[in-house]
Design a protein around this motif. Sequence first.
Motif, PDB file in Angstrom:
ATOM      1  N   ALA A   2       0.749  -1.332   0.066  1.00 38.47           N
ATOM      2  CA  ALA A   2      -0.084   0.095   0.051  1.00 38.47           C
ATOM      3  C   ALA A   2       0.936   1.199   0.103  1.00 38.47           C
ATOM      4  N   LYS A   3       0.186   2.429  -0.082  1.00 33.41           N
ATOM      5  CA  LYS A   3       1.081   3.570  -0.027  1.00 33.41           C
ATOM      6  C   LYS A   3       1.520   3.747   1.419  1.00 33.41           C
ATOM      7  N   PRO A   4       2.920   4.178   1.425  1.00 31.75           N
ATOM      8  CA  PRO A   4       3.256   4.317   2.709  1.00 31.75           C
ATOM      9  C   PRO A   4       2.682   4.934   3.945  1.00 31.75           C
ATOM     10  N   GLU A   5       2.675   5.036   5.012  1.00 29.95           N
ATOM     11  CA  GLU A   5       2.377   5.705   6.095  1.00 29.95           C
ATOM     12  C   GLU A   5       3.507   6.966   6.269  1.00 29.95           C
ATOM     13  N   VAL A   6       2.901   7.946   6.318  1.00 29.71           N
ATOM     14  CA  VAL A   6       3.424   9.412   6.167  1.00 29.71           C
ATOM     15  C   VAL A   6       2.996  10.542   7.059  1.00 29.71           C
ATOM     16  N   GLU A   7       3.682  10.914   8.304  1.00 35.15           N
ATOM     17  CA  GLU A   7       3.075  11.860   8.881  1.00 35.15           C
ATOM     18  C   GLU A   7       3.192  13.196   8.105  1.00 35.15           C
ATOM     19  N   PHE A   8       2.593  14.487   8.679  1.00 34.72           N
ATOM     20  CA  PHE A   8       2.952  15.548   7.923  1.00 34.72           C
ATOM     21  C   PHE A   8       4.365  15.935   7.579  1.00 34.72           C
ATOM     22  N   THR A   9       4.423  16.088   6.444  1.00 32.62           N
ATOM     23  CA  THR A   9       5.892  16.273   6.079  1.00 32.62           C
ATOM     24  C   THR A   9       5.934  17.492   4.937  1.00 32.62           C
ATOM     25  N   ALA A  10       6.937  18.460   4.807  1.00 32.88           N
ATOM     26  CA  ALA A  10       6.935  19.436   3.923  1.00 32.88           C
ATOM     27  C   ALA A  10       6.964  19.034   2.509  1.00 32.88           C
ATOM     28  N   THR A  11       6.218  19.448   1.756  1.00 30.55           N
ATOM     29  CA  THR A  11       6.331  19.141   0.224  1.00 30.55           C
ATOM     30  C   THR A  11       7.518  19.486  -0.355  1.00 30.55           C
ATOM     31  N   SER A  12       8.217  20.560   0.229  1.00 29.14           N
ATOM     32  CA  SER A  12       9.687  21.040  -0.339  1.00 29.14           C
ATOM     33  C   SER A  12      10.565  19.733  -0.022  1.00 29.14           C
ATOM     34  N   SER A  13      10.481  18.810   0.695  1.00 32.79           N
ATOM     35  CA  SER A  13      11.342  17.873   0.899  1.00 32.79           C
ATOM     36  C   SER A  13      11.246  16.607  -0.296  1.00 32.79           C
ATOM     37  N   VAL A  14      10.146  16.910  -0.954  1.00 27.19           N
ATOM     38  CA  VAL A  14      10.124  15.842  -2.215  1.00 27.19           C
ATOM     39  C   VAL A  14      10.576  16.675  -3.367  1.00 27.19           C
TER      40      VAL A  14
END
Length: 117
Positions: A2-14
């Motif tokens: 499944a899609k990974p579990e991700v807590e709030f993350t800055a989109t600038s990190s992608v």
Amino acid sequence: MAKPEVEFTATSSVEFRPCSPPIDGLWEAVLARDDANGAVTRILKFDPGTDTSPVGVLTHDFWEEIFIIEGSVTDLRLNQTFSSGDWAVRPPGMEHGPWVSEHGARMFEVRYYQNRD
């Protein structure tokens, strides 16, 4: 998987990478992907002046939900401009595009396949 579990993350990190097929000025930052079923969540970025005409009108076999975060795009087939706050839900087979973005745009997009059960 499944899609990974991700807590709030800055989109600038992608990191933004060229889309496939590559089009000058069109980028994607994939936030989550499920390789088993093809579901993808991403941010799509149009640089100012991007023109997707080389790939023509699109159709695909998945559902697509789009929300324009900022900027605008003009659908050349419909001769209509859509801007921040506009959204779309496209079922499999729906024709859309090509687009031009005079000043650039960012969109939040979710792609998925509907359960056939």
